[in-house]
Scaffold this active site. Structure first.
Site, mmCIF file in Angstrom:
data_model
loop_
_atom_site.group_PDB
_atom_site.id
_atom_site.type_symbol
_atom_site.label_atom_id
_atom_site.label_comp_id
_atom_site.label_asym_id
_atom_site.label_seq_id
_atom_site.Cartn_x
_atom_site.Cartn_y
_atom_site.Cartn_z
ATOM 1 N N ARG A 32 -43.334 74.259 79.488
ATOM 2 C CA ARG A 32 -44.393 75.273 79.560
ATOM 3 C C ARG A 32 -44.391 76.107 78.292
ATOM 4 O O ARG A 32 -44.040 77.291 78.293
ATOM 5 C CB ARG A 32 -44.218 76.116 80.814
ATOM 6 N N GLN A 44 -49.791 73.366 76.228
ATOM 7 C CA GLN A 44 -50.782 73.823 77.215
ATOM 8 C C GLN A 44 -51.948 72.859 77.383
ATOM 9 O O GLN A 44 -52.421 72.630 78.486
ATOM 10 C CB GLN A 44 -51.325 75.202 76.836
ATOM 11 N N ASP A 52 -51.159 69.986 79.649
ATOM 12 C CA ASP A 52 -50.520 70.333 80.918
ATOM 13 C C ASP A 52 -51.337 69.869 82.129
ATOM 14 O O ASP A 52 -52.208 70.571 82.640
ATOM 15 C CB ASP A 52 -50.291 71.843 80.956
ATOM 16 N N SER A 68 -51.298 72.144 85.327
ATOM 17 C CA SER A 68 -52.265 73.250 85.285
ATOM 18 C C SER A 68 -53.680 72.769 85.549
ATOM 19 O O SER A 68 -54.422 73.373 86.318
ATOM 20 C CB SER A 68 -52.254 73.937 83.913
ATOM 21 N N TYR A 79 -23.769 94.669 100.357
ATOM 22 C CA TYR A 79 -25.105 95.043 99.912
ATOM 23 C C TYR A 79 -26.018 93.868 99.567
ATOM 24 O O TYR A 79 -27.068 93.685 100.181
ATOM 25 C CB TYR A 79 -24.994 96.009 98.730
#
Lengths: 391, 391
Positions: B135, B140, B143, B146, B242
């Site tokens: 990524r 891009q 991709d 995406s 915790y």
């Protein structure tokens, strides 16, 4: 409650047409009627297909009745989505449950299926067909055709978008810019305008055509392009038989323009209906041949024969990769909102019909005079009488 | 053409997974490759389901090959939508057609179905899995996850809107004001953000949730409301252990918040996928029970088990009137745009892979190093090797 309050019982039977999911009264409007002093009785399961359980009606103050015959005999006024010709296969079963003096308010297909009214007249039923409401301001909030056209126009676009192998909006992505879909709407009435609005919302490039140039402004205000025809009236003027030639020229030009716009479109939605008549063919088989594979036609006039020559009501036809969709009873696919609007329409009609706790057939009121089909054993609606040759 | 031009042949076979409608190369990108000096061969009918006829490829300068075996043997580089584990039932038939030195680029399901790679390694194939693209900015435009998520997010909303018995937008009509649909999107990655954008376009009231508070701004910029959890950290602080307590408290609060928002929603769209793993269950059967009849869930994680406990991949389940839709291979329902984006992704990847007319496996380039699965008889991808216990 005052003496002015009606003490009438309204009954809502379960709809019996196959695939009909709407109900004539939703719980919220049932409750409003009860507050006005009505008794409301609902047949078991009447609202189920629209998403309303019996319990919702009980909570609203209505009574659930499991016996349909009992429901009809208990009720002064029967509220239905479909009666008479709007439910041709099954309405005669309801005739057996009806008796003189009962009032029925519903969609009736008054102009296309008027024969069905003879049975209602014979029974002495007072029948109102909501399709015949006059298009006047006072009747707007009762106008079931507008309500249902709103639903149909919206859903037609969703059906088209779901069937299209492309997305509607322009998308600028890392993998390049995707072109928006081109949507062409034929007919800019209520359904057409809602289709324009919905397709624009989804990001399509929308154009529309309507015979009435007056709607141009409405189309444009929704972001659509109004397709205009360039009519070469000069040529026509030189010929004899002006009017007739002009007519032929007009239709030829219209077909040419349509062919061109349709061939460039990804989606065509047709909405041209003529009340009580077969729909006009606006998209010919030849025009479909000019479309690209993967494109989609949604024909909202499918129940009246369709605006596309290849449409089959209730089916999706594939013609060389072009899908032609005829979405039968489309408003039943959004039954919750459709019932909500229908409820509002029919109760507003009811409010206008009832005065001082009784049904008041005021023939001076065009809302009543236009929609009243049968009364005291007679078919009284003038247009229906004319179609039936009773004048 | 200069000597710098590749003289490689790229082959595009017809996809063989049942229901797969996409094609790895559309005619426009085929043409672009041909201009760069590639030979492009396409198996007969490869583009048909996406709306691209053989003729369109021929017009683009590609060669149509009717024999699949011939196509594979003619090609240096094979471009597919699905190979190896992304086409588990049928990939082995392609193995018989592949030989040493062939390059295959495709979706491969590298982390979920790594066993499939043994056959490719044995054949000496150089295989790239596009799911493993890093990524980074430079990748891009390659991709595919995406691109496909964009399609999936858009279509999920259409599927939901089509199934819902109500309309999405608020409508102010003569029959009253109809409330807009409430849409809740779980997961605000590419698919989730596209779903938010599409539901907003259609007029819904949209809220979204994501584990990562950083996406709040993106959700809000699309007009969505970001649902935040009020964590009562004060109480947790008083307890021992915790971190662990905080974890349990967090998940309990998350479930409570989810239950509440889901119960108020008309539509829930889930998009939470973990690469190579079973999807997390975020919508339990109990949460579905809290939803109103007529509401709709669209589960985009259905192929990896689903984010809803009741999801069945490829089916619509009715649970007390709530529809749970698992839209199998959803991108194949918009095959034209999906193929257009995929084409762009895969050719950009190809351009990065080929230098001076030859495939150049530059392991210094993380785009190549991350996606390279098999080479010279070995499975080389580190994550895949780890899953297969080959370290």
């Amino acid at each position: 409650m005052s003496d002015m309050t009606p003490s009438l019982t309204t009954g809502v039977p379960r709809e019996t047409l196959d695939g009909e999911s709407r109900v004539a009264l939703v719980p919220a409007t049932a409750q409003a009627l009860i507050k006005q002093g009505y008794q409301v009785q609902i047949e078991t399961g009447a609202g189920l297909a629209a998403g309303y359980l019996d319990e919702a009606y009980t909570n609203a103050g209505a009574t659930i009745v499991s016996n349909r015959s009992e429901l009809f005999s208990n009720s002064d006024i029967i509220l239905q989505v479909r009666a008479a010709g709007a439910n041709s296969d099954n309405y005669s079963q309801d005739l057996d449950l009806l008796s003189s003096g009962k009032v029925v308010i519903a969609h009736c297909e008054p102009l296309a299926e008027p024969e069905a009214f003879r049975g209602y007249a014979d029974k002495g039923v007072t029948l109102f067909a909501l399709e015949l409401l006059p298009r006047i301001t006072r009747a707007q909030s009762m106008d079931v055709l507008s309500s249902m056209a709103t639903i149909a126009g919206y859903k037609a676009v969703l059906i088209a978008a779901n069937a299209l192998p492309r997305m509607f909006p322009m998308m600028m992505t890392a993998a390049g810019t995707l072109k928006p879909a081109k949507v062409f709407i034929i007919g800019a009435g209520v359904a057409g305008l809602q289709a324009i609005a919905t397709a624009k919302r989804l990001g399509a490039v929308v154009s529309a055509y309507d015979l009435r140039p007056a709607v141009k402004e409405q189309v444009e205000s929704l972001g659509g392009k109004f397709v205009e025809m360039e009519l070469d009236t000069g040529t026509s003027e030189q010929k004899g038989g002006y009017a007739k030639e002009m007519g032929e020229e007009f239709y030829r030009k219209q077909r040419e323009m349509m062919s061109k716009v349709i061939a460039e479109s990804d989606v065509v939605i047709t909405t041209a209906a003529v009340p009580g008549k077969k729909s006009p063919i606006l998209v010919t088989a030849e025009m479909v041949q000019g479309m690209k594979p993967g494109t989609v036609i949604v024909d909202l006039a499918c129940e009246k024969g369709g605006n596309c020559e290849l449409t089959v009501n209730g089916q999706t036809i594939d013609s060389n990769g072009v899908k032609i969709i005829g979405p039968k009873n489309i408003t039943s696919t959004i039954p919750d909102h459709a019932s909500e609007m229908y409820s509002k329409n029919i109760t507003t009609f009811l409010k206008n019909l009832v005065a001082d706790g009784a049904v008041n057939i005021n023939m001076e009121d065009e809302i009543i005079a236009d929609t009243l089909i049968t009364r005291e054993g007679e078919i009284v609606q003038p247009r229906v009488r004319e179609i039936l040759g009773m004048t």
